[in-house]
Design an enzyme around this catalytic site. Structure first.
Site, PDB file in Angstrom:
ATOM      1  N   GLY A   1     -10.767  -1.994   0.042  1.00  0.00           N
ATOM      2  CA  GLY A   1      -9.593  -1.584  -0.763  1.00  0.00           C
ATOM      3  C   GLY A   1      -9.849  -0.298  -1.514  1.00  0.00           C
ATOM      4  O   GLY A   1      -9.985   0.773  -0.933  1.00  0.00           O
TER       5      GLY A   1
ATOM      6  N   ASP B   1     -11.185 -11.253   9.173  1.00  0.00           N
ATOM      7  CA  ASP B   1     -10.917 -10.023   8.423  1.00  0.00           C
ATOM      8  C   ASP B   1     -12.244  -9.357   8.030  1.00  0.00           C
ATOM      9  O   ASP B   1     -12.417  -8.140   8.184  1.00  0.00           O
ATOM     10  CB  ASP B   1     -10.088 -10.377   7.181  1.00  0.00           C
ATOM     11  CG  ASP B   1      -9.916  -9.220   6.233  1.00  0.00           C
ATOM     12  OD1 ASP B   1      -9.068  -8.349   6.517  1.00  0.00           O
ATOM     13  OD2 ASP B   1     -10.619  -9.171   5.204  1.00  0.00           O
TER      14      ASP B   1
ATOM     15  N   LYS C   1     -13.975  -5.624   9.165  1.00  0.00           N
ATOM     16  CA  LYS C   1     -14.473  -4.629   8.202  1.00  0.00           C
ATOM     17  C   LYS C   1     -15.952  -4.324   8.418  1.00  0.00           C
ATOM     18  O   LYS C   1     -16.360  -3.168   8.344  1.00  0.00           O
ATOM     19  CB  LYS C   1     -14.224  -5.135   6.776  1.00  0.00           C
ATOM     20  CG  LYS C   1     -12.743  -5.208   6.423  1.00  0.00           C
ATOM     21  CD  LYS C   1     -12.546  -5.995   5.143  1.00  0.00           C
ATOM     22  CE  LYS C   1     -11.099  -6.072   4.722  1.00  0.00           C
ATOM     23  NZ  LYS C   1     -10.906  -7.005   3.606  1.00  0.00           N
TER      24      LYS C   1
ATOM     25  N   GLY D   1      -4.836  -4.621  -3.438  1.00  0.00           N
ATOM     26  CA  GLY D   1      -3.882  -4.314  -4.508  1.00  0.00           C
ATOM     27  C   GLY D   1      -3.315  -2.923  -4.337  1.00  0.00           C
ATOM     28  O   GLY D   1      -3.963  -2.040  -3.760  1.00  0.00           O
TER      29      GLY D   1
ATOM     30  N   ILE E   1     -12.496   0.540  -3.219  1.00  0.00           N
ATOM     31  CA  ILE E   1     -13.908   0.941  -3.377  1.00  0.00           C
ATOM     32  C   ILE E   1     -14.216   2.100  -2.436  1.00  0.00           C
ATOM     33  O   ILE E   1     -14.011   1.979  -1.234  1.00  0.00           O
ATOM     34  CB  ILE E   1     -14.854  -0.239  -3.037  1.00  0.00           C
ATOM     35  CG1 ILE E   1     -14.536  -1.454  -3.892  1.00  0.00           C
ATOM     36  CG2 ILE E   1     -16.302   0.179  -3.200  1.00  0.00           C
ATOM     37  CD1 ILE E   1     -15.292  -2.704  -3.470  1.00  0.00           C
TER      38      ILE E   1
ATOM     39  N   VAL F   1       0.837  -1.214   0.000  1.00  0.00           N
ATOM     40  CA  VAL F   1       0.000   0.000   0.000  1.00  0.00           C
ATOM     41  C   VAL F   1       0.869   1.260   0.000  1.00  0.00           C
ATOM     42  O   VAL F   1       0.610   2.219  -0.741  1.00  0.00           O
ATOM     43  CB  VAL F   1      -0.954  -0.006   1.218  1.00  0.00           C
ATOM     44  CG1 VAL F   1      -1.830   1.246   1.208  1.00  0.00           C
ATOM     45  CG2 VAL F   1      -1.807  -1.259   1.224  1.00  0.00           C
TER      46      VAL F   1
HETATM   47  N1  LIG Z   1      -2.249  -5.063   0.558  1.00  0.00           N
HETATM   48  C1  LIG Z   1      -3.476  -4.649   0.281  1.00  0.00           C
HETATM   49  O1  LIG Z   1      -3.994  -4.817  -0.823  1.00  0.00           O
HETATM   50  C2  LIG Z   1      -4.275  -3.950   1.373  1.00  0.00           C
HETATM   51  C3  LIG Z   1      -5.596  -3.545   1.083  1.00  0.00           C
HETATM   52  C4  LIG Z   1      -6.306  -2.847   2.050  1.00  0.00           C
HETATM   53  C5  LIG Z   1      -5.743  -2.584   3.287  1.00  0.00           C
HETATM   54  N2  LIG Z   1      -4.469  -3.027   3.556  1.00  0.00           N
HETATM   55  C6  LIG Z   1      -3.885  -2.720   4.863  1.00  0.00           C
HETATM   56  O2  LIG Z   1      -2.794  -1.837   4.667  1.00  0.00           O
HETATM   57  C7  LIG Z   1      -1.791  -2.078   5.663  1.00  0.00           C
HETATM   58  C8  LIG Z   1      -0.456  -2.352   4.963  1.00  0.00           C
HETATM   59  O3  LIG Z   1      -0.584  -3.488   4.150  1.00  0.00           O
HETATM   60  P1  LIG Z   1       0.565  -3.905   3.081  1.00  0.00           P
HETATM   61  O4  LIG Z   1      -0.018  -5.031   2.319  1.00  0.00           O
HETATM   62  O5  LIG Z   1       1.044  -2.702   2.372  1.00  0.00           O
HETATM   63  O6  LIG Z   1       1.695  -4.448   4.082  1.00  0.00           O
HETATM   64  P2  LIG Z   1       3.209  -4.874   3.691  1.00  0.00           P
HETATM   65  O7  LIG Z   1       3.338  -5.044   2.242  1.00  0.00           O
HETATM   66  O8  LIG Z   1       3.545  -5.994   4.609  1.00  0.00           O
HETATM   67  O9  LIG Z   1       4.075  -3.578   4.109  1.00  0.00           O
HETATM   68  C9  LIG Z   1       4.286  -3.201   5.435  1.00  0.00           C
HETATM   69  C10 LIG Z   1       5.300  -2.058   5.451  1.00  0.00           C
HETATM   70  O10 LIG Z   1       5.404  -1.541   6.789  1.00  0.00           O
HETATM   71  C11 LIG Z   1       6.747  -1.627   7.233  1.00  0.00           C
HETATM   72  N3  LIG Z   1       6.698  -2.036   8.648  1.00  0.00           N
HETATM   73  C12 LIG Z   1       5.913  -2.995   9.176  1.00  0.00           C
HETATM   74  N4  LIG Z   1       6.127  -3.085  10.510  1.00  0.00           N
HETATM   75  C13 LIG Z   1       7.080  -2.182  10.782  1.00  0.00           C
HETATM   76  C14 LIG Z   1       7.746  -1.793  11.974  1.00  0.00           C
HETATM   77  N5  LIG Z   1       7.451  -2.365  13.140  1.00  0.00           N
HETATM   78  N6  LIG Z   1       8.662  -0.814  11.912  1.00  0.00           N
HETATM   79  C15 LIG Z   1       8.966  -0.230  10.729  1.00  0.00           C
HETATM   80  N7  LIG Z   1       8.366  -0.537   9.571  1.00  0.00           N
HETATM   81  C16 LIG Z   1       7.440  -1.510   9.609  1.00  0.00           C
HETATM   82  C17 LIG Z   1       7.454  -2.641   6.374  1.00  0.00           C
HETATM   83  O11 LIG Z   1       8.830  -2.271   6.282  1.00  0.00           O
HETATM   84  P3  LIG Z   1       9.877  -3.113   5.376  1.00  0.00           P
HETATM   85  O12 LIG Z   1       9.467  -2.828   3.943  1.00  0.00           O
HETATM   86  O13 LIG Z   1      11.197  -2.543   5.694  1.00  0.00           O
HETATM   87  O14 LIG Z   1       9.699  -4.544   5.758  1.00  0.00           O
HETATM   88  C18 LIG Z   1       6.720  -2.470   5.042  1.00  0.00           C
HETATM   89  O15 LIG Z   1       7.283  -1.458   4.281  1.00  0.00           O
HETATM   90  C19 LIG Z   1      -2.330  -3.236   6.510  1.00  0.00           C
HETATM   91  O16 LIG Z   1      -2.976  -2.709   7.629  1.00  0.00           O
HETATM   92  C20 LIG Z   1      -3.323  -3.921   5.596  1.00  0.00           C
HETATM   93  O17 LIG Z   1      -4.346  -4.590   6.304  1.00  0.00           O
HETATM   94  C21 LIG Z   1      -3.732  -3.700   2.609  1.00  0.00           C
END
Ligand SMILES: NC(=O)c1ccc[n+]([C@@H]2O[C@H](COP(=O)([O-])OP(=O)(O)OC[C@H]3O[C@@H](n4cnc5c(N)ncnc54)[C@H](OP(=O)(O)O)[C@@H]3O)[C@@H](O)[C@H]2O)c1
Length: 445
Positions: A131, A198, A202, A318, A133, A13
């Site tokens: 996401g 999950d 929501k 995404g 929407i 994200v």
């Molecule tokens: N992915 C989706 O499509 C989506 C959709 C809707 C909502 N979300 C929500 O958006 C949020 C992020 O999701 P994501 O999929 O983007 O997660 P992700 O790909 O796992 O990315 C997490 C990021 O946060 C950093 N991070 C995590 N814990 C940390 C800590 N303790 N200290 C410093 N940095 C930290 C990580 O650093 P590093 O890169 O250095 O590891 C990484 O850059 C979540 O709450 C998820 O539920 C995601």
């Protein structure tokens, strides 16, 4: 002076959001005022899909949320405790917050929103449900004059993907889950998705917005899809249903009146809305608007008075989709910050003076369907084909479908053509003695 962002997280994200904000060709001019000031990550050595100055990337997330220069903290790191404490610290330091973290909001929303109200800052969460929407803002604003009866969502893409494949392929839950994991549609630990947790996070958020009261997550009934068998799916199909994991929040006032049941499970004031909030696999009639939502897509159907039914459909996850939602929250906050300096809210005021350029219909590129009535002579189809060819119109199909009296009926569907070329071909065709008339001419999407 620009509005400074402190972004916590540069994963799926965070990267999507930075890409969107860095590309100045995106639509709203207010986005140009945003400066990506700090981005907090766990590791500085990880390769990144976006380029940021060394001074922007940091592992010190505490410093970001307490930096006086930061106007908006964007929490896209995920997880629970660390994200919660950083959000609260940001609020205490007077920063507006954007978060995509449904798990934190559904568990600690009470604490977070109470703190935000006290500090006079906003916490925005468009990306937390559905996401890309837009459903949070419509519930908060556009639909806020309605009395909502029911919110019904397919709000977990992984389970919808699994159920769709079980439906179309007749597969077992465990086989389809294993394949979904291999293809990256399900996590290695699928518990949060397949057990409905999950979706429970929501629907708790949606219910809170729709019915105007806070929700305790423990009051949300949640049942996952592990026990849904291919036999059930096949029987449901025979009976005219599909099985979907639905998240439902429903006004229970009429039910309670019937059952004479007035004691809600959580303490609340007498004026608090009485609702049921639940997640479970459900037989959905095939004609229901949610029955055709397949694969990883999400949809939220809202029913209320006087609006009737409205449905929001789109990608539930995404990078691009979620970045769209996160950035819309950022845009709203930038507008709110600017509002104090100008008379009009830049998101409500008309922000453009120039006219758009409109493509003339003759230059439109589209497919066409045309129905011809012709004399029943040999070689007519060939003559039609030649006329189309003369004007560069390529045909997807040309068939004689039958007769109307003495006349043969020929139906043509084109590939994408310029409307002007197609019209010229028709003009030539109308001069053919074999052609009686062209009763139908329709565009095809
Ligand atoms: N992915 C989706 O499509 C989506 C959709 C809707 C909502 N979300 C929500 O958006 C949020 C992020 O999701 P994501 O999929 O983007 O997660 P992700 O790909 O796992 O990315 C997490 C990021 O946060 C950093 N991070 C995590 N814990 C940390 C800590 N303790 N200290 C410093 N940095 C930290 C990580 O650093 P590093 O890169 O250095 O590891 C990484 O850059 C979540 O709450 C998820 O539920 C995601």
């Amino acid at each position: 002076m620009g509005v400074k962002l402190g972004i916590l997280g540069l994963g799926t994200v965070g990267t999507g959001t930075v890409q969107l904000l860095q590309d100045k060709s995106f639509r709203h001019p207010l986005l140009q005022e945003v400066e990506i000031y700090r981005v907090g990550v766990r590791s500085l050595d990880k390769p990144r899909a976006v380029t940021l100055p060394d001074s922007v990337l940091t592992t010190d997330l505490e410093a970001i949320v307490s930096d006086p220069a930061v106007d908006i903290v964007v929490e896209v790191m995920g997880g629970l405790e660390k994200a919660r404490s950083l959000i609260l610290k940001a609020i205490q330091n007077g920063k507006h917050v954007v978060t995509a973290n449904k798990a934190v909001i559904s568990r600690f929303g009470d604490e977070i929103f109470t703190a935000a109200n006290q500090a006079g800052v906003y916490v925005m969460l468009e990306a937390a449900v559905g996401g890309g929407i837009p459903v949070i803002q419509p519930l908060k604003q556009s639909l806020s004059v309605n009395r909502i009866h029911t919110v019904t969502g397919i709000i977990n893409g992984t389970t919808n993907y699994i159920l769709t494949r079980m439906q179309t392929e007749g597969g077992n839950f465990s086989d389809v889950l294993a394949d979904a994991q291999r293809l990256g549609y399900a996590e290695a630990d699928p518990t949060a998705d397949v057990d409905g947790l999950d979706a429970a996070d929501k629907i708790a958020i949606l219910a809170s917005l729709a019915f105007g009261g806070r929700i305790k997550l423990k009051d949300v009934y949640s049942e996952g899809i592990r026990q849904v068998s291919k036999t059930d799916i096949a029987y449901a199909e025979k009976l005219g249903f599909v099985i979907k994991l639905l998240a439902i929040a429903q006004s229970a006032a009429p039910l309670a009146a019937i059952a004479n049941r007035t004691t809600p499970s959580s303490p609340s004031s007498p004026s608090s809305p009485l609702i049921s909030v639940r997640v479970h696999p459900t037989l959905v009639p095939k004609a229901h608007p949610l029955a055709s939502i397949n694969g990883v897509n999400n949809a939220i159907l809202i029913e209320g008075e006087p609006i009737g039914q409205v449905m929001f459909f789109g990608p539930g996850a995404g990078a691009g989709a979620t970045a769209s939602a996160v950035s819309s929250d950022i845009l709203n906050l930038v507008a709110a910050l600017k509002k104090s300096k100008t008379a009009l809210n830049p998101l409500l005021a008309c922000a453009h003076q120039d006219y758009c350029q409109i493509v003339p219909m003759a230059e439109l590129v589209t497919r066409f369907y045309a129905r011809f009535l012709t004399k029943d002579q040999p070689g007519v189809i060939g003559k039609l084909g030649t006329c189309f060819g003369n004007h560069g119109v390529s045909l997807e199909s040309i068939v004689q479908t039958g007769f109307q009296g003495e006349l043969a009926e020929i139906v043509v569907v084109t590939h994408d053509v310029q409307e002007g070329d197609f019209r010229q071909a028709l003009t030539e065709i109308q001069t053919l003695t074999a052609v009686d008339s062209i009763p139908s001419l329709l565009r095809v999407v």
